[in-house]
Design a protein around this motif. Structure first.
Motif, PDB file in Angstrom:
ATOM      1  N   VAL A 393      42.708  -9.394   5.534  1.00 37.76           N
ATOM      2  CA  VAL A 393      41.413  -8.816   5.918  1.00 37.76           C
ATOM      3  C   VAL A 393      41.349  -8.650   7.431  1.00 37.76           C
ATOM      4  O   VAL A 393      40.925  -7.619   7.948  1.00 37.76           O
ATOM      5  CB  VAL A 393      40.245  -9.707   5.416  1.00 37.76           C
ATOM      6  N   LEU A 463      38.549 -12.907  -2.640  1.00 41.59           N
ATOM      7  CA  LEU A 463      38.910 -12.097  -1.478  1.00 41.59           C
ATOM      8  C   LEU A 463      39.612 -10.796  -1.850  1.00 41.59           C
ATOM      9  O   LEU A 463      39.791  -9.930  -1.000  1.00 41.59           O
ATOM     10  CB  LEU A 463      39.792 -12.917  -0.529  1.00 41.59           C
ATOM     11  N   ARG A 469      34.813  -8.641   0.359  1.00 37.66           N
ATOM     12  CA  ARG A 469      35.458  -8.506   1.674  1.00 37.66           C
ATOM     13  C   ARG A 469      34.543  -7.781   2.651  1.00 37.66           C
ATOM     14  O   ARG A 469      34.473  -8.123   3.832  1.00 37.66           O
ATOM     15  CB  ARG A 469      36.787  -7.752   1.540  1.00 37.66           C
TER      16      ARG A 469
END
Length: 635
Positions: A393, A463, A469
């Motif tokens: 991320v 996630l 996210r």
């Protein structure tokens, strides 16, 4: 406004007796809403609990009356009635009328007590419209009446009796409290908790407002039964729970733990029966002992090879349910709210006592170790996967040159304390919200569809969900090991969904996500639920908005018989134009917000498990039990 030029001794006010409490009640009970109201009952019950911990009380009865008064009866020693040496007045009257008067400041009357400040029962008296004190002691029954904290009769010896104990009936002052109706569910939850922590005590809760509804809380199994209760509806890795209890260096320690197949840790810690929601030294000692004992026994039983690394404390959190209770003579709490235990010596006492106890327990029941270790190894692997997902991320953010997701319409202010973000269901509502907002301090984050149900997922799987996210990136405070609430970019996070079944489901999914993965956002008071109106009512040129069926009925009943009006039922936020959305749901001067608070962590955890967990049976039972409470059902 300029202050008066003269400022002399005559301007200094001295609030005598309990007047300070009546002037500033929130300083003593937190607030004058529902939480403060129920705190009054807890203060009275705590005195009876102290008698139980001292070994003199075995039964407490709480009765809710139709006039919103409450009676608390115990079979303890009874508050002393003899004259107090400093005042000459009966000791019981001193206790009820003087702040910081009680038997808990030295060790003569109580070795262990939760109420250390001596303000409890006097505060209840001060904030009650009326209070009647009855004491059964030394073969006599004594009674005294109070109004708004002041005695209106003397403490009178009325009759002989074989009973023993104290009875207090009080009615909260409606001029101080915004509401004076007690909740059965709130009180039942706390009484259940106290009964688990005091296995030799029975607590009866009775509701005269509801056909004499009654429940007796009495758990001979103590904290072991508490852990079993917390794990209801879950698949446990072993039965029964581990229980280690005893005394070391004058401190009574009781710990029970059990693992289940969920992904959350639930540790409930108490010091002198006070729920220390922020943990403290007793929790630190517990974690150290658990980690040491599991690693030690894993090597003794050859589950680990010599070259295998030890498990860390974080590896042993997943699926853990534990109750920690310590009783100590002089607890040091951080602040009057008593949410964290600070006694430094308690960490070592709990650590050494529990370490030895766990080793002995696992020697007797070696079969419990393997599932604990296997579960911890899986948790370790999942944490490594989550770490890689978090790094992914961050890398994606770095590649775009931004930390913010593209769909976020950010605000112009960079001061978190004045900024807020609306998490909005769908692009249609998101479009109206973007056009209607105040761009200076309001950000809009539209979500596409429903987020993952995190009650059934580890962090690494969560996630992998795009919408989750996006939320993490927008808020800026990280998640998991990286979470830091001080980095939150908006001090108000508002969930805004449609007033229909899908909207309610999305709202519940988001609440589950924040409660499980970002609990500090909830605990620090940053999470809110926006309340869009259900109805738009137009009578001629006049337009009104109603947020409930009750409001609609009250409004339309006020119209004359000849007045024509139309009612529009809003099904979704997208049905409102930007101006309407601003006026009803986003304008700070007119909107209705509900801050998300956790008054009872045990009940909150149970509700999320029931509503969002794997087991269907508990969910069906819950729906059947609460069906009559449903309002604004969208069918």
């Amino acid at each position: 406004m300029n202050a008066p030029a003269q400022y002399s001794a005559s301007d200094i006010q001295i609030l005598e007796g309990l007047e300070a409490v009546r002037r500033r009640p929130s300083m003593y009970i937190g607030d004058t809403g529902s939480r403060g109201l129920h705190h009054l009952v807890y203060e009275v019950v705590d005195n009876s609990i102290d008698e139980a911990m001292a070994g003199y009380c075995t039964h407490i009865e709480i009765t809710l009356h139709a006039d919103d008064s409450v009676t608390v009866v115990d079979n303890g020693r009874g508050i002393p009635v003899d004259p107090h040496p400093a005042t000459g007045r009966p000791a019981a009257e001193v206790v009820l009328t003087k702040l910081h008067a009680g038997g808990k400041f030295d060790k003569k009357a109580y070795q262990v007590s939760g109420g250390l400040h001596g303000v409890g029962i006097s505060v209840v008296n001060a904030l009650s419209d009326r209070l009647v004190l009855t004491i059964c002691r030394d073969g006599k029954l004594w009674r005294q009446r109070y109004e708004k904290g002041d005695p209106v009769t003397d403490l009178v010896d009325e009759e002989t009796t074989e009973r023993r104990g104290t009875t207090i009936r009080f009615k909260p002052d409606g001029t101080i409290f915004s509401e004076t109706t007690f909740s059965w569910d709130v009180l039942a939850s706390r009484m259940r908790e106290l009964a688990f922590l005091n296995p030799n005590l029975a607590i009866t809760l009775r509701d005269e407002r509801n056909e004499g509804k009654e429940k007796v809380f009495n758990y001979a199994g103590g904290i072991g039964s508490f852990v079993e209760y917390l794990n209801r509806g879950k698949t446990t890795l072993f039965q029964p729970p581990v229980v280690v209890e005893g005394e070391k260096d004058g401190v009574v320690v009781a710990v029970s733990l059990q693992y289940n197949d969920t992904y959350q840790e639930r540790v409930f810690a108490y010091a002198n029966l006070i729920h220390t929601v922020e943990g403290g030294t007793h929790v630190s000692g517990f974690r150290t002992a658990l980690t040491r004992a599991v690693n030690e026994m894993a090597r003794r039983q050859k589950i680990f090879k010599d070259k295998d690394p030890n498990l860390g404390g974080d590896d042993l959190k997943e699926g853990l349910t534990a109750v920690i209770s310590v009783k100590l003579p002089e607890p040091q709490f951080e602040g009057q709210t008593k949410t964290k235990l600070g006694n430094g010596e308690i960490k070592g006492i709990v650590d050494s006592f529990l370490y030895e106890g766990l080793l002995a327990f696992m020697e007797e029941r070696p079969e419990i170790l393997r599932p604990i270790v296997d579960n911890a190894v899986r948790a370790l692997q999942a944490r490594e996967a989550a770490k890689k997902a978090r790094e992914l991320v961050r890398r994606k953010s770095a590649m775009t040159g931004l930390d913010l997701p593209g769909k976020l319409a950010d605000c112009s202010s960079r001061k978190p304390e004045e900024c807020e973000v609306y998490i909005v269901e769908g692009n249609s509502a998101g479009g109206s919200a973007k056009q209607g907002r105040d761009r200076h301090f309001q950000a809009i984050l539209p979500l596409r569809g429903k987020i993952l149900n995190v009650e059934k997922a580890r962090l690494d799987k969560a996630l992998s969900n795009n919408e989750i996210r996006t939320i993490i990136q927008a808020l800026g405070c990280g998640i998991g090991d990286d979470f830091d609430v001080t980095k939150l970019r908006y001090h108000r996070v508002l969930i805004m969904t449609d007033a229909d079944v899908d909207g309610a489901h999305i709202r519940t999914l988001l609440l589950t996500f924040f409660y499980r993965f970002m609990p500090d956002i909830v605990e620090k008071g940053h999470l809110y639920v926006a309340q869009p109106p259900l109805f738009r009512v137009q009578a001629g040129k006049d337009v009104s908005y109603c947020y409930s069926e009750k409001e609609l009925k009250e409004l339309t009943n006020g119209f004359g018989p000849n007045r024509k009006y139309g009612v529009q039922r809003y099904k979704g936020l997208g049905e409102m134009n930007p101006q309407q959305l601003w006026e009803t749901t986003m304008d700070p001067a007119r909107r209705v917000l509900k801050r998300v608070e956790v008054e009872d962590a045990v009940s909150a955890d149970e509700y999320f498990t029931i509503l969002m967990g794997d087991k269907v049976e508990p969910r069906r039972d819950f729906i059947e039990a609460h069906a009559q409470e449903v309002r604004n059902l969208d069918i």
